[in-house]
Design an enzyme around this catalytic site. Structure first.
Site, PDB file in Angstrom:
ATOM      1  N   TYR A  21      16.518  60.548   9.490  1.00  0.00           N
ATOM      2  CA  TYR A  21      16.807  59.914   8.207  1.00  0.00           C
ATOM      3  C   TYR A  21      15.801  59.982   7.499  1.00  0.00           C
ATOM      4  N   GLY A  72      14.542  55.263  -1.200  1.00  0.00           N
ATOM      5  CA  GLY A  72      14.236  56.165  -0.193  1.00  0.00           C
ATOM      6  C   GLY A  72      13.620  54.864   0.996  1.00  0.00           C
ATOM      7  N   SER A  73      12.539  55.499   1.819  1.00  0.00           N
ATOM      8  CA  SER A  73      12.192  54.299   2.581  1.00  0.00           C
ATOM      9  C   SER A  73      10.759  54.687   3.157  1.00  0.00           C
ATOM     10  N   SER A  74       9.969  53.656   3.735  1.00  0.00           N
ATOM     11  CA  SER A  74       8.521  53.767   4.055  1.00  0.00           C
ATOM     12  C   SER A  74       8.397  54.883   5.133  1.00  0.00           C
ATOM     13  N   CYS A  75       9.613  55.210   5.883  1.00  0.00           N
ATOM     14  CA  CYS A  75       9.572  56.153   6.916  1.00  0.00           C
ATOM     15  C   CYS A  75       9.436  57.377   6.668  1.00  0.00           C
ATOM     16  N   GLY A  90      25.756  45.680   0.360  1.00  0.00           N
ATOM     17  CA  GLY A  90      24.716  45.797   1.499  1.00  0.00           C
ATOM     18  C   GLY A  90      23.561  44.807   1.080  1.00  0.00           C
ATOM     19  N   GLY A 144      26.661  50.804  -2.935  1.00  0.00           N
ATOM     20  CA  GLY A 144      26.414  50.060  -1.976  1.00  0.00           C
ATOM     21  C   GLY A 144      26.084  48.447  -2.353  1.00  0.00           C
ATOM     22  N   LYS A 164      15.684  61.378   3.381  1.00  0.00           N
ATOM     23  CA  LYS A 164      15.053  60.526   2.312  1.00  0.00           C
ATOM     24  C   LYS A 164      14.011  61.399   1.319  1.00  0.00           C
ATOM     25  N   HIS A 176      17.959  46.046  12.311  1.00  0.00           N
ATOM     26  CA  HIS A 176      16.453  46.051  12.310  1.00  0.00           C
ATOM     27  C   HIS A 176      15.836  44.743  12.920  1.00  0.00           C
ATOM     28  N   VAL A 236      20.538  45.216   0.179  1.00  0.00           N
ATOM     29  CA  VAL A 236      19.777  45.398  -1.210  1.00  0.00           C
ATOM     30  C   VAL A 236      20.857  45.265  -2.230  1.00  0.00           C
ATOM     31  N   LEU A 247      35.907  54.205  -2.356  1.00  0.00           N
ATOM     32  CA  LEU A 247      35.417  55.450  -2.608  1.00  0.00           C
ATOM     33  C   LEU A 247      34.255  55.757  -1.543  1.00  0.00           C
TER      34      LEU A 247
HETATM   35  N1  LIG Z   1      17.213  47.578   5.222  1.00  0.00           N
HETATM   36  C1  LIG Z   1      15.985  47.893   5.136  1.00  0.00           C
HETATM   37  O1  LIG Z   1      15.031  47.329   5.965  1.00  0.00           O
HETATM   38  C2  LIG Z   1      15.545  49.015   4.404  1.00  0.00           C
HETATM   39  C3  LIG Z   1      16.437  49.809   3.579  1.00  0.00           C
HETATM   40  N2  LIG Z   1      15.854  50.982   2.921  1.00  0.00           N
HETATM   41  C4  LIG Z   1      16.992  51.659   1.802  1.00  0.00           C
HETATM   42  O2  LIG Z   1      17.459  50.649   0.906  1.00  0.00           O
HETATM   43  C5  LIG Z   1      18.775  51.203   0.704  1.00  0.00           C
HETATM   44  C6  LIG Z   1      19.851  50.006   0.919  1.00  0.00           C
HETATM   45  O3  LIG Z   1      19.579  49.537   2.349  1.00  0.00           O
HETATM   46  P1  LIG Z   1      20.314  48.167   2.859  1.00  0.00           P
HETATM   47  O4  LIG Z   1      21.032  47.313   1.657  1.00  0.00           O
HETATM   48  O5  LIG Z   1      19.550  47.569   3.920  1.00  0.00           O
HETATM   49  O6  LIG Z   1      21.571  48.894   3.724  1.00  0.00           O
HETATM   50  P2  LIG Z   1      23.190  48.082   4.223  1.00  0.00           P
HETATM   51  O7  LIG Z   1      23.464  48.833   5.289  1.00  0.00           O
HETATM   52  O8  LIG Z   1      22.946  46.729   3.936  1.00  0.00           O
HETATM   53  O9  LIG Z   1      23.985  48.519   2.695  1.00  0.00           O
HETATM   54  C7  LIG Z   1      24.347  50.078   2.717  1.00  0.00           C
HETATM   55  C8  LIG Z   1      25.645  49.995   1.930  1.00  0.00           C
HETATM   56  O10 LIG Z   1      26.220  51.350   1.628  1.00  0.00           O
HETATM   57  C9  LIG Z   1      27.521  51.444   1.684  1.00  0.00           C
HETATM   58  N3  LIG Z   1      27.816  52.931   2.499  1.00  0.00           N
HETATM   59  C10 LIG Z   1      27.405  53.352   3.277  1.00  0.00           C
HETATM   60  N4  LIG Z   1      27.986  54.551   3.664  1.00  0.00           N
HETATM   61  C11 LIG Z   1      28.974  54.611   2.637  1.00  0.00           C
HETATM   62  C12 LIG Z   1      29.861  55.661   1.981  1.00  0.00           C
HETATM   63  N5  LIG Z   1      29.996  56.649   2.900  1.00  0.00           N
HETATM   64  N6  LIG Z   1      30.585  55.312   1.233  1.00  0.00           N
HETATM   65  C13 LIG Z   1      30.515  53.942   0.286  1.00  0.00           C
HETATM   66  N7  LIG Z   1      29.698  53.193   0.837  1.00  0.00           N
HETATM   67  C14 LIG Z   1      28.825  53.329   1.830  1.00  0.00           C
HETATM   68  C15 LIG Z   1      27.831  50.415   2.933  1.00  0.00           C
HETATM   69  O11 LIG Z   1      29.110  49.908   2.825  1.00  0.00           O
HETATM   70  P3  LIG Z   1      29.876  49.826   4.140  1.00  0.00           P
HETATM   71  O12 LIG Z   1      28.998  48.671   4.856  1.00  0.00           O
HETATM   72  O13 LIG Z   1      31.080  49.225   3.767  1.00  0.00           O
HETATM   73  O14 LIG Z   1      29.740  51.062   4.988  1.00  0.00           O
HETATM   74  C16 LIG Z   1      26.671  49.149   2.342  1.00  0.00           C
HETATM   75  O15 LIG Z   1      27.430  48.377   1.525  1.00  0.00           O
HETATM   76  C17 LIG Z   1      19.221  52.299   1.485  1.00  0.00           C
HETATM   77  O16 LIG Z   1      19.001  53.600   0.825  1.00  0.00           O
HETATM   78  C18 LIG Z   1      18.110  52.258   2.753  1.00  0.00           C
HETATM   79  O17 LIG Z   1      17.839  53.392   3.206  1.00  0.00           O
HETATM   80  C19 LIG Z   1      14.660  51.410   2.923  1.00  0.00           C
HETATM   81  C20 LIG Z   1      13.966  50.739   3.486  1.00  0.00           C
HETATM   82  C21 LIG Z   1      14.069  49.599   4.449  1.00  0.00           C
HETATM   83  C1  LIG Z   2      13.244  50.137   7.853  1.00  0.00           C
HETATM   84  C2  LIG Z   2      12.840  51.206   9.083  1.00  0.00           C
HETATM   85  O1  LIG Z   2      13.494  50.708  10.061  1.00  0.00           O
HETATM   86  C3  LIG Z   2      13.449  51.809  11.277  1.00  0.00           C
HETATM   87  O2  LIG Z   2      12.082  51.723  11.626  1.00  0.00           O
HETATM   88  P1  LIG Z   2      11.358  50.515  12.430  1.00  0.00           P
HETATM   89  O3  LIG Z   2      10.434  50.064  11.313  1.00  0.00           O
HETATM   90  O4  LIG Z   2      10.904  51.014  13.596  1.00  0.00           O
HETATM   91  O5  LIG Z   2      12.504  49.442  12.494  1.00  0.00           O
HETATM   92  P2  LIG Z   2      13.032  48.349  13.421  1.00  0.00           P
HETATM   93  O6  LIG Z   2      12.966  47.197  12.547  1.00  0.00           O
HETATM   94  O7  LIG Z   2      14.143  48.852  14.088  1.00  0.00           O
HETATM   95  O8  LIG Z   2      11.721  48.107  14.677  1.00  0.00           O
HETATM   96  C4  LIG Z   2      10.629  47.679  14.108  1.00  0.00           C
HETATM   97  C5  LIG Z   2       9.758  47.365  15.427  1.00  0.00           C
HETATM   98  O9  LIG Z   2      10.223  46.143  16.185  1.00  0.00           O
HETATM   99  C6  LIG Z   2      10.549  46.481  17.477  1.00  0.00           C
HETATM  100  N1  LIG Z   2      11.887  45.543  17.828  1.00  0.00           N
HETATM  101  C7  LIG Z   2      11.388  44.423  18.797  1.00  0.00           C
HETATM  102  N2  LIG Z   2      12.409  43.732  18.860  1.00  0.00           N
HETATM  103  C8  LIG Z   2      13.305  44.474  18.243  1.00  0.00           C
HETATM  104  C9  LIG Z   2      15.002  44.246  18.396  1.00  0.00           C
HETATM  105  O10 LIG Z   2      15.365  43.204  18.879  1.00  0.00           O
HETATM  106  N3  LIG Z   2      15.560  45.157  17.427  1.00  0.00           N
HETATM  107  C10 LIG Z   2      14.900  46.032  16.649  1.00  0.00           C
HETATM  108  N4  LIG Z   2      15.622  46.850  15.932  1.00  0.00           N
HETATM  109  N5  LIG Z   2      13.723  46.284  16.787  1.00  0.00           N
HETATM  110  C11 LIG Z   2      12.766  45.438  17.840  1.00  0.00           C
HETATM  111  C12 LIG Z   2      11.087  47.795  17.532  1.00  0.00           C
HETATM  112  O11 LIG Z   2      10.702  48.365  18.964  1.00  0.00           O
HETATM  113  C13 LIG Z   2       9.967  48.579  16.431  1.00  0.00           C
HETATM  114  O12 LIG Z   2       8.738  48.585  17.131  1.00  0.00           O
HETATM  115  C14 LIG Z   2      13.796  53.208  11.020  1.00  0.00           C
HETATM  116  O13 LIG Z   2      14.415  53.667  11.999  1.00  0.00           O
HETATM  117  C15 LIG Z   2      14.206  53.402   9.470  1.00  0.00           C
HETATM  118  O14 LIG Z   2      15.690  52.842   9.378  1.00  0.00           O
HETATM  119  C16 LIG Z   2      13.418  52.543   8.454  1.00  0.00           C
HETATM  120  O15 LIG Z   2      13.403  53.220   7.384  1.00  0.00           O
END
Ligand SMILES: NC(=O)C1=CN([C@@H]2O[C@H](COP(=O)(O)OP(=O)(O)OC[C@H]3O[C@@H](n4cnc5c(N)ncnc54)[C@H](OP(=O)(O)O)[C@@H]3O)[C@@H](O)[C@H]2O)C=CC1
Ligand SMILES: C[C@H]1O[C@H](OP(=O)(O)OP(=O)(O)OC[C@H]2O[C@@H](n3cnc4c(=O)[nH]c(N)nc43)[C@H](O)[C@@H]2O)[C@@H](O)[C@@H](O)C1=O
Length: 331
Positions: free
Chosen positions: A155, A125-128, A32, A29, A159, A198, A34, A58
């Site tokens: 999801y 993982g994730s705080s969810c 992405g 990843g 996790k 998000h 992270v 891949l």
């Molecule tokens: N973003 C957030 O707020 C949070 C993220 N996390 C966790 O952190 C980690 C990283 O998240 P984040 O960087 O935000 O996610 P992104 O969506 O930004 O990146 C995920 C990456 O995974 C790759 N990927 C997804 N599916 C496949 C697949 N089938 N094969 C190969 N590559 C794949 C994507 O490539 P492509 O785009 O080409 O599909 C992308 O590069 C995850 O485990 C997520 O659950 C946890 C809490 C909060």
């Molecule tokens: C990281 C975490 O992210 C997801 O959970 P979440 O924390 O609820 O994520 P969120 O960022 O999308 O929203 C946070 C709050 O914000 C509000 N909100 C306002 N306005 C917009 C808006 O425009 N977009 C979005 N997305 N939310 C909005 C929205 O209604 C909510 O109350 C998980 O499904 C899961 O993926 C996970 O692990």
């Protein structure tokens, strides 16, 4: 000595070497939010032998391809930052994709990493994973103590399975698989899609576009009252590399929270983002959209004890994220 004990001992000897500049490191990843920050952090830390594959090269859902790839490349360390990721609406709309893809990606990589005898793996993982109404701040002992938030339950269950896979392999086979639970993340390279992203990137884009168009109102989903915590992605990457360099699974426990330890309401976040963007219109709350979990604040005592704490304050991080968004607009 018992066969299993010998196997565990051998693993422990290999593990204790630690990550070296020439160690072979696979970042899953890597493009992405992270993964790209982990790449920057590893390169800045002098790591020279990093391997990556794009999704097109891949598909991590393909078990045979993943097993062959890890057997051939035989990396020493794996950062598992690939996943199916999205905000509240994406999770609520595509539950099958979120549970299937995450279970497959993580199971394929974790099991193949075990078969290839890698030295150490980090699973994100994730705080969810915590119950919807967990006491705040949420500490690691709150896992599996109550019902999950319905908008992202599939999801979250994937996790939780990832955590249990890592800890089960550690227990049975003496592997060194560490699990970290990040809070909500943001920063350069985020997904700015208005439907699937998000809240932070969505707000940055909505307010920027409203400013450019001269709109008098911006729509914020939900009531604005849910509380969230936000960690800058470069800090997240720093925590991941710190733990891979300095801490083993037996020191961490089953997993560790990664966060800041401070939260704010979505309304307060919207006000902060509007100040950074320079948008002066009205915020309108669309209560037909889900609020999700009422509060997600991580207890970061375990992380602090392990020797790491976040650096980027939220106001500064939002400015940096906005600069990144503007840069993307100019390309
Ligand atoms: N973003 C957030 O707020 C949070 C993220 N996390 C966790 O952190 C980690 C990283 O998240 P984040 O960087 O935000 O996610 P992104 O969506 O930004 O990146 C995920 C990456 O995974 C790759 N990927 C997804 N599916 C496949 C697949 N089938 N094969 C190969 N590559 C794949 C994507 O490539 P492509 O785009 O080409 O599909 C992308 O590069 C995850 O485990 C997520 O659950 C946890 C809490 C909060
Ligand atoms: C990281 C975490 O992210 C997801 O959970 P979440 O924390 O609820 O994520 P969120 O960022 O999308 O929203 C946070 C709050 O914000 C509000 N909100 C306002 N306005 C917009 C808006 O425009 N977009 C979005 N997305 N939310 C909005 C929205 O209604 C909510 O109350 C998980 O499904 C899961 O993926 C996970 O692990």
């Amino acid at each position: 000595m018992h066969y299993v004990a010998v196997k565990v001992l051998k693993r422990l000897i290999i593990m204790s070497e630690g990550m070296q500049s020439e160690s072979k490191i696979y970042v899953a990843g890597h493009r992405g939010l992270v993964g790209s920050a982990i790449m920057r952090r590893l390169k800045a830390g002098g790591y020279l032998n990093i391997i990556t594959r794009t999704h097109a090269e891949l598909d991590l859902i393909d078990q045979i391809a993943v097993t062959d790839f890890l057997a051939q490349e035989n990396p020493d360390y794996v950062f598992l930052a690939a996943a199916k990721v999205g905000g509240i609406l994406a999770n609520n709309t595509y539950p099958a994709d979120f549970i299937y893809q995450n279970l497959m990606i993580q199971s394929n990589i974790i099991h193949a990493a075990f078969l290839s005898k890698i030295k150490k793996l980090l699973f994100l993982g994730s705080s969810c994973i915590y119950p919807k109404f967990a006491p705040q701040p949420m500490n690691e002992d709150h896992l599996l103590t109550g019902i999950l938030e319905p908008t992202n339950e599939p999801y979250a269950i994937a996790k939780i399975a990832g955590i249990k896979m890592c800890s089960s392999y550690n227990r049975q086979y003496g592997t060194n698989f560490i699990s970290v639970m990040p809070t909500n993340l943001y920063g350069p390279g985020d997904n700015y899609d208005l439907q699937n992203s998000h809240v932070m990137p969505a707000m940055i884009r909505k307010m920027h576009e409203a400013k450019i168009r001269g709109d008098t109102k911006v729509c914020v989903w939900g009531s604005g009252s849910p509380r969230r915590e936000f960690l800058y992605n470069e800090d997240m990457a720093d925590a991941c590399v710190f733990l891979m360099e300095n801490r083993d699974a037996n020191e961490i426990g089953e997993f560790v929270n990664i966060g800041v330890g401070e939260d704010l309401t979505i309304r307060e976040l919207a006000e902060k983002v509007s100040r950074v963007v320079g948008y002066h219109g009205e915020l309108v709350f669309d209560t037909s959209k889900p609020d999700g979990t009422p509060q997600k604040l991580l207890d970061v005592k375990r992380l602090n004890k392990l020797g790491w704490r976040s650096k980027t304050i939220l106001d500064e991080g939002i400015k940096l994220a906005y600069q990144d968004f503007i840069k993307g607009q100019c390309v």
